[in-house]
Write a protein that holds these residues in place. Structure first.
Motif, PDB file in Angstrom:
ATOM      1  N   SER A 245      13.968  42.875  65.509  1.00  0.00           N
ATOM      2  CA  SER A 245      14.015  42.836  66.971  1.00  0.00           C
ATOM      3  C   SER A 245      14.493  44.159  67.556  1.00  0.00           C
ATOM      4  O   SER A 245      14.398  44.390  68.759  1.00  0.00           O
ATOM      5  CB  SER A 245      14.907  41.678  67.434  1.00  0.00           C
TER       6      SER A 245
ATOM      7  N   ASP B 277      13.989  45.490  71.365  1.00  0.00           N
ATOM      8  CA  ASP B 277      15.182  45.608  72.214  1.00  0.00           C
ATOM      9  C   ASP B 277      15.253  47.003  72.834  1.00  0.00           C
ATOM     10  O   ASP B 277      15.565  47.167  74.012  1.00  0.00           O
ATOM     11  CB  ASP B 277      16.459  45.354  71.396  1.00  0.00           C
TER      12      ASP B 277
ATOM     13  N   LYS C 292       7.193  38.285  71.056  1.00  0.00           N
ATOM     14  CA  LYS C 292       8.233  38.680  72.015  1.00  0.00           C
ATOM     15  C   LYS C 292       7.623  39.475  73.177  1.00  0.00           C
ATOM     16  O   LYS C 292       7.977  39.249  74.345  1.00  0.00           O
ATOM     17  CB  LYS C 292       9.303  39.513  71.270  1.00  0.00           C
TER      18      LYS C 292
END
Ligand SMILES: NC(=O)c1ccc[n+]([C@@H]2O[C@H](COP(=O)([O-])OP(=O)(O)OC[C@H]3O[C@@H](n4cnc5c(N)ncnc54)[C@H](O)[C@@H]3O)[C@@H](O)[C@H]2O)c1
Ligand SMILES: O=c1ccn([C@@H]2O[C@H](COP(=O)(O)OP(=O)(O)O[C@H]3O[C@H](CO)[C@@H](O)[C@H](O)[C@H]3O)[C@@H](O)[C@H]2O)c(=O)[nH]1
Length: 435
Positions: A294, A298, A337
């Motif tokens: 991630s 991010d 995502k």
């Protein structure tokens, strides 16, 4: 020697074709009729450099054949390799369903004495269990011996690795089985480690767990380097020159994926749990790897804030270059995502698109090239270091994107290349470059 191989996936197919290339006569058995037909017509169902050529050559020479029929496939074989999948079960342990089914199939059709050799990655003690299943289900009066011959090939270089691996591990508690395996493998001309059954099974898990640990370790060093102003390229180079550490597997990035490291690290933790032995190092290796996936998104969100209505070019989908395998590819979590954040995703991969379409959300659009993917994009993100992506020039981003904003999850470019390129470049474990 006359050999049967059960399962024609990455391992079974490559093993079968390479043993045929050594001059053995090999019959590969798979339950998948479509795959068997494709293989008999000379087409490889998987993308692996050099494999289709070897397949066609050995089909033509009648050194290899493919069938769904166990009885025909096992006839007169001295060795039977088991190479079916051992996927991750729901609780993280290895799922032995395919191994059990194949063992029963062998037992029902075996008509002569043979040595069963397990290539699949299986928990310690499984070979003894396989022997029990086969012996309990035998139809004819035959004797079997059991051996473990774990596989160390990497996808993307499977054929090369088979002929140029660092070692071949063979394990058995039966001296004759060991001698037979040594003779079969002699043609590879590689160092052979002979050991007992359980140690051979353990060598495979311990090797994968160690390599996965090396990756999570360097990723942790990369994250810290970035925060304190060091450059992970220099750190890894300086570390890797120490022969005790070694330079390989020190590439920081978005973590390990694929059909092996994620499931095998969880499986070895699970082996420990079964006997109430905690493995804190490996538990953290898995956690660090999950966090690593991630990190690149991010960073992107921190920089762009709002992805709604933005076009993101995703470059590379397979879990590593030179394979069309999407199993546990970090691109799955990343594209999910990005879509969740409202982005329009246009993805490019040189070979994995057909497999990607089966596992990525339907909203993902696909481009034929890196040029096409980045055309008019607001952000580009590299997830797999394919040659085509590493060689796509920085000017390509500058000329085609709205603003050249590149997030590189595989550190494909060296920072000197990026300076003055007109590209804003974010990578892993290195400073941001406003080129
Ligand atoms: N993929 C790799 O790079 C790699 C490397 C080393 C070890 N391994 C290990 O090798 C094993 C096989 O992995 P893979 O990636 O080749 O798997 P895979 O899923 O690609 O292939 C497995 C094959 O077995 C066939 N099969 C399933 N049940 C069968 C049965 N009863 N009889 C005949 N065929 C059957 C399936 O149809 C499939 O073609 C696993 O244990 C894996 O952990 C894999
Ligand atoms: O420095 C590195 C090296 C690898 N990776 C990642 O690690 C994963 C696995 O890479 P690799 O090991 O090259 O591919 P695999 O085909 O999964 O091969 C591993 O898993 C196989 C299955 O057990 C073993 O046979 C091989 O020896 C072992 O290398 C990929 O996602 C890579 O991107 C990194 O992030 N950094």
């Amino acid at each position: 020697m006359k050999i049967a191989v059960i399962g024609t996936g990455y391992v079974g197919l490559v093993t079968g074709v390479c043993l045929a290339e050594l001059g053995h006569h090999v019959t590969c058995i798979d339950v998948d009729q479509e795959k068997v037909e494709k293989l008999n017509s000379g087409k490889s169902p998987i993308y692996e450099e050099g494999l289709e050529e070897l397949l066609q050559k050995n089909l033509h020479n009648e050194q290899v054949e493919f069938t769904t029929e166990y009885q025909q496939g096992l006839k007169d074989k001295q060795l039977v390799y088991l190479a079916v999948g051992t996927p991750q079960g729901e609780d993280g342990s290895a799922d032995l369903t395919y191994i059990e089914a194949a063992s029963r199939d062998i037992a029902e059709h075996l008509e002569n004495d043979t040595v069963i050799v397990t290539k699949s990655t299986v928990p310690v003690g499984t070979n003894e269990y396989i022997k029990e299943i086969i012996e309990a289900n035998l139809v004819h009066e035959v004797h079997i011996k059991i051996a473990s011959n774990p596989e160390f090939l990497r996808q993307g270089s499977a054929v090369y690795d088979t002929f140029h691996g660092d070692r071949i591990v063979i394990g058995s508690d039966d001296e004759e089985a060991l001698e037979l395996l040594e003779a079969v493998n002699a043609g590879f001309n590689l160092p052979i480690v002979k050991t007992d059954l359980r140690s051979a099974e353990m060598i495979k898990y311990a090797s994968n767990a160690f390599l996965a640990t090396k990756i999570s370790f360097i990723n942790e060093m990369a994250n810290l380097s970035e925060k304190i102003g060091a450059n992970i390229d220099h750190v890894a180079r300086g570390m890797g020159m120490d022969k005790r550490i070694g330079e390989s597997f020190l590439n920081a990035g978005i973590g390990f994926g694929g059909s092996c490291f994620p499931k095998d690290t969880r499986a070895i933790i699970s082996i420990g749990k079964e006997i109430a032995y905690d493995m804190p190092i490996l538990e953290n290796v898995v956690d660090v790897n999950e966090r690593q996936r991630s990190i690149i998104v991010d960073k992107l969100l921190k920089r762009v804030y709002d992805l709604k209505g933005k076009k993101v070019a995703v470059l590379g989908l397979s879990f590593k270059p030179n394979t069309d395998d999407m199993r546990e590819a970090p691109s799955i979590a990343v594209t999910e995502k990005l879509l969740e954040e409202g982005a329009t995703v246009v993805a490019y991969d040189p070979v994995a698109v057909a497999n990607a379409k089966k596992v990525l959300p339907g909203q993902v659009n696909y481009a034929e090239s890196a040029e096409e993917a980045v055309q008019g994009a607001d952000v580009a993100i590299i997830l797999t270091e394919w040659k085509q992506i590493k060689e796509f020039p920085l000017t390509g981003y500058k000329e085609r994107m709205n603003k050249a904003l590149l997030f590189d999850g595989r550190n494909c470019f060296n920072l000197d290349q990026v300076k003055d390129s007109g590209v804003e470049y974010h990578s892993i474990g290195r400073p941001v470059i406003y080129g």
